[in-house]
Enzyme design. Structure first.
Site, PDB file in Angstrom:
ATOM      1  CB  CYS A  99     -17.139  48.615   9.852  1.00 49.23           C
ATOM      2  SG  CYS A  99     -17.294  49.112  11.710  1.00 49.23           S
ATOM      3  CB  CYS A 103     -12.656  50.692  16.628  1.00 50.07           C
ATOM      4  SG  CYS A 103     -12.201  49.610  15.327  1.00 50.07           S
ATOM      5  CB  THR A 190     -20.191  51.938  14.078  1.00 46.45           C
ATOM      6  OG1 THR A 190     -20.221  53.117  13.100  1.00 46.45           O
ATOM      7  CG2 THR A 190     -19.408  50.789  13.844  1.00 46.45           C
ATOM      8  CD  GLU A 256     -22.854  52.466  10.391  1.00 45.06           C
ATOM      9  OE1 GLU A 256     -23.062  52.150   9.142  1.00 45.06           O
ATOM     10  OE2 GLU A 256     -21.416  52.484  10.657  1.00 45.06           O
ATOM     11  CG  HIS A 291     -13.762  56.643  16.169  1.00 47.40           C
ATOM     12  ND1 HIS A 291     -13.269  55.186  16.176  1.00 47.40           N
ATOM     13  CD2 HIS A 291     -14.650  56.624  15.056  1.00 47.40           C
ATOM     14  CE1 HIS A 291     -14.198  54.505  15.448  1.00 47.40           C
ATOM     15  NE2 HIS A 291     -14.888  55.492  14.944  1.00 47.40           N
ATOM     16  CE1 TYR A 295     -13.197  55.590  12.083  1.00 47.15           C
ATOM     17  CE2 TYR A 295     -13.746  57.552  10.604  1.00 47.15           C
ATOM     18  CZ  TYR A 295     -14.238  56.693  11.408  1.00 47.15           C
ATOM     19  OH  TYR A 295     -15.460  56.748  12.009  1.00 47.15           O
ATOM     20  CB  CYS A 298     -10.384  50.216  10.133  1.00 50.36           C
ATOM     21  SG  CYS A 298     -11.436  51.870   9.801  1.00 50.36           S
ATOM     22  CD  GLU A 446     -17.243  54.947   9.661  1.00 46.80           C
ATOM     23  OE1 GLU A 446     -16.318  54.421   9.156  1.00 46.80           O
ATOM     24  OE2 GLU A 446     -17.190  55.078  10.854  1.00 46.80           O
TER      25      GLU A 446
HETATM   26 FE1  SF4 Z   1     -15.291  50.509  12.097  1.00 44.00          FE
HETATM   27 FE2  SF4 Z   1     -13.109  51.444  11.323  1.00 44.00          FE
HETATM   28 FE3  SF4 Z   1     -14.794  52.724  13.138  1.00 44.00          FE
HETATM   29 FE4  SF4 Z   1     -13.201  50.372  13.690  1.00 44.00          FE
HETATM   30  S1  SF4 Z   1     -12.639  52.655  13.152  1.00 44.00           S
HETATM   31  S2  SF4 Z   1     -15.389  50.839  14.318  1.00 44.00           S
HETATM   32  S3  SF4 Z   1     -13.572  49.159  11.777  1.00 44.00           S
HETATM   33  S4  SF4 Z   1     -15.140  52.132  10.981  1.00 44.00           S
HETATM   34 FE    FE Z   2     -16.781  55.164  13.017  1.00 50.17          FE
END
Ligand code: SF4
Ligand code: FE
Length: 484
Positions: A99, A103, A190, A256, A291, A295, A298, A446
Site C-alpha cells: 500500500c 489514495c 492507512t 495503519e 475508494h 482497489y 492497487c 485490507e
Molecule cells: Fe493503499 Fe490501495 Fe488504499 Fe491506495 S487504494 S491507500 S494503495 S490500499
Molecule cells: Fe484502504
C-alpha cells in the site's frame, strides 16, 4: 514544494508527531526500521512523477490553479482522469508490492469537493470555496493527506449519541469565533505516519440528534493533541532483525495507525462541515465509492508482483512445465485482470457532478470492491499451492549465513541447479510476505475490510441494482407486461 524523495523525508524531519509503538513513544520515526518501508512506498508517488516514463500518468493539470500537480492531489475532471487514476495505482502496486498510502486523501478530496459544493448550493454556505482554498495549498506544496473516516464505533447496535461514551465517534466538543475543537479517534488509518495533514470526515449517516458528529475538517498531522499508536502487522518485527531477505519486501511496506484526537483545535478556514448532519451519509457513500474503485487499481498491481513471483518460483523449482501449474497461473491472471476490469469500468462509467468534479459509477464501484474481498484470497491460495511447503518451513537467513549449517542449507534447499538457492529463498519470502506476512495486511485483510466490509457493498448493491427495471424486462419478454 515537495518534489523528490529527499524533500519528502525532509518535510517529515520538520514535523513533531507523537507516535507510540511497542509501549514506547518514538523519539524519531523517519529512520525507524518499522516506519522506513512505509515512507519509501509513499516516496514512490513523488519519484515516479519525476520519471519521464511515468510523469504523464502521475501528474495532472490542476482544475484550481491550471498548474501541473501530482495526480494524488487532483480533482478528477473527466472519465479519463478517473481511468488514469486506476492506471497510476496499478503502476504503483507493481513498483512497491504494498500500500502506497496516498489514495485515501485523493478519494477524500474528490468526495468533499462534490458534497461541499452541494451543501453551498442548498444552504448558502461557503464550504466549497474554503475547501478549494485548502486543496490549492495541498496541491501547491504536494502534501500527503490522510483521509480519516473510520470511528471506533463502540456498540454497533447504538448510534453515536446513544453510546455509553460519547467520544466513540469523533465530535465537536467546543466552538468559538476562531474555530472548533474536536475529540475522538479514527481507526485503521492507512499511511497516518506518512501524512502531512489529516482530513477528518464523518463515518456514517447521522440524525439531527447527532449534529456534533457531523464534522469534516483538516488538521496538520502534528497538531497539538494528536497521538498515533502504530498498528501491529504479521511478522512485523522481522524488520528489526537487521536482515534483508526474511522480511520478504525489504524496501516497501504499508502501515495503519490509530489516531487519537484529544481536544484538537481547528480554525474555521479548515472546517468543511460543521453540524450539517444531513450531508454526512452522502459524503461517506461518495468517498467509499471512490475508494472501493481504487482497489481495482492497487490490488491488481500487487497481484502482478505475486503472480510474477509464483511464475519465477515454479521455474526455479522445475514445476513450470506442468500443465496444472500453467493453468493455475492463468487462473491467477484471470482473477487479477477481472479486478482491474471492474476498476476501469467504474471509471469509464463515471459522470460529472455539479461542481465539475467527476463521480465514479456507484454500482460498479461496489462490484469492484466486492470482488476485491474475494479474488486476492483465491490468488493467494493458488500462490501457496504452487509455492509448496517450504514457504512456511524455511530456516532464517541467519541460518543460511551460518558457517556450518549455511552451506548445508544451500545444498539441500536448492531447486533447479541453474539458480542459486538464494533465489528460491528470496522469492518464497516475497510470496510469504504477500500471503501471510506483513504484506498480506494490505493485500488480503485490507481487501476484505478497507473502504467498508463486504456487507456494506452488498447493501449498496441491493439499493442500486434497480430490480424493478430488470423485472419489467422479464415481464415484457414473457408477454406479461401491461403494455404488451
Ligand atoms: Fe493503499 Fe490501495 Fe488504499 Fe491506495 S487504494 S491507500 S494503495 S490500499
Ligand atoms: Fe484502504
Amino acid at each position: 514544494m515537495i518534489k523528490t524523495k529527499a524533500d519528502f523525508l525532509d518535510s517529515h524531519r520538520r514535523m513533531h508527531k507523537r507516535i507510540f509503538m511497542f509501549g514506547e513513544e518514538l523519539e524519531s520515526y523517519i529512520d525507524h526500521p518499522m516506519v522506513q518501508p512505509s515512507l519509501n512506498a509513499v516516496a514512490m508517488t513523488y519519484e515516479l512523477a519525476l520519471d519521464p516514463a511515468h510523469a504523464e500518468l502521475l501528474t495532472a493539470e490542476s482544475s484550481l490553479s491550471g498548474k501541473p500537480i501530482n495526480r494524488f492531489t487532483h480533482l478528477h475532471q473527466s472519465t479519463r482522469d478517473l481511468v488514469d487514476k486506476i492506471k497510476m495505482q496499478r503502476l504503483l502496486g507493481q513498483c512497491t508490492a504494498c500500500c502506497f498510502q496516498r489514495c485515501v486523501g485523493m478519494d477524500s478530496f474528490n468526495a468533499l469537493d462534490v458534497i461541499t459544493f452541494q451543501m453551498d448550493q442548498e444552504l448558502g454556505s461557503s464550504y466549497n470555496q474554503r475547501f478549494r482554498k485548502y486543496l490549492a495549498q495541498v496541491q501547491g506544496e504536494n502534501l500527503v493527506v490522510d483521509g480519516a473516516m473510520t470511528d471506533p464505533k463502540g456498540n454497533r447496535k447504538l448510534s453515536p449519541s446513544q453510546q455509553a461514551d460519547p467520544d466513540l465517534h469523533l465530535r465537536i466538543v467546543n466552538e468559538d469565533e476562531q474555530g472548533i475543537t474536536i475529540r475522538g479517534a479514527k481507526m485503521h488509518q492507512t499511511g497516518a505516519i506518512s501524512a502531512h495533514e489529516i482530513l477528518v470526515m464523518p463515518t456514517r449517516s447521522l440524525s439531527d440528534k447527532e449534529k456534533d458528529y457531523a464534522v469534516a475538517c483538516a488538521v496538520p498531522a502534528d497538531a497539538d493533541g494528536i497521538i498515533y499508536v502504530y498498528g501491529r502487522q504479521a511478522s512485523d518485527t522481522r524488520k528489526l532483525e537487521g536482515g534483508k531477505i526474511d522480511v520478504g519486501n525489504y524496501h516497501f511496506g504499508g502501515h495503519e495507525a490509530l489516531i487519537i484526537f484529544q481536544d484538537v483545535f481547528v480554525p474555521w478556514e479548515r472546517v468543511f462541515m460543521s453540524r450539517e448532519y444531513q450531508y454526512a451519509g452522502s459524503l461517506v457513500e461518495l468517498f467509499a465509492a471512490h475508494h472501493r474503485t481504487s482497489y481495482g487499481g492497487c490490488k491488481p498491481g500487487v497481484g502482478d508482483v505475486l503472480i510474477g513471483a509464483v511464475q519465477a518460483i515454479a521455474r526455479i523449482q522445475g514445476t513450470d512445465h506442468a500443465s496444472h501449474i500453467q493453468d493455475k497461473l492463468v487462473e491467477m491472471v484471470h482473477l487479477n485482470e477481472t479486478l482491474y476490469a471492474c476498476g476501469l469500468a467504474a471509471s469509464y462509467e463515471g459522470n460529472p457532478s455539479e461542481s465539475g468534479t467527476y463521480r465514479i459509477d456507484y454500482l460498479l464501484a461496489n462490484i469492484t470492491k466486492l470482488n476485491v474481498t474475494r479474488f486476492p484470497y483465491e490468488i493467494a491460495r493458488i500462490a501457496q499451492d504452487i509455492a509448496g511447503g517450504l514457504l512456511v518451513t524455511m530456516p532464517s537467513e541467519k541460518d543460511f549465513n551460518h558457517p556450518e549449517v549455511g552451506p548445508l542449507l544451500k545444498k539441500y534447499l536448492v531447486g533447479s541447479h541453474e539458480y542459486p538457492t538464494e533465489w528460491r529463498q528470496r522469492l518464497l519470502r516475497l510470496i510469504e510476505n504477500l500471503t501471510i506476512g506483513a504484506g498480506s495486511i494490505g493485500y488480503l485483510v485490507e481487501s476484505m475490510h478497507g473502504a467498508g466490509s463486504p456487507m456494506a457493498q452488498r447493501i449498496m448493491l441491493a439499493r442500486l441494482a434497480n430490480m424493478e427495471t430488470k423485472e419489467s424486462y422479464a415481464l415484457k419478454i414473457a408477454g406479461l407486461s401491461e403494455t404488451n
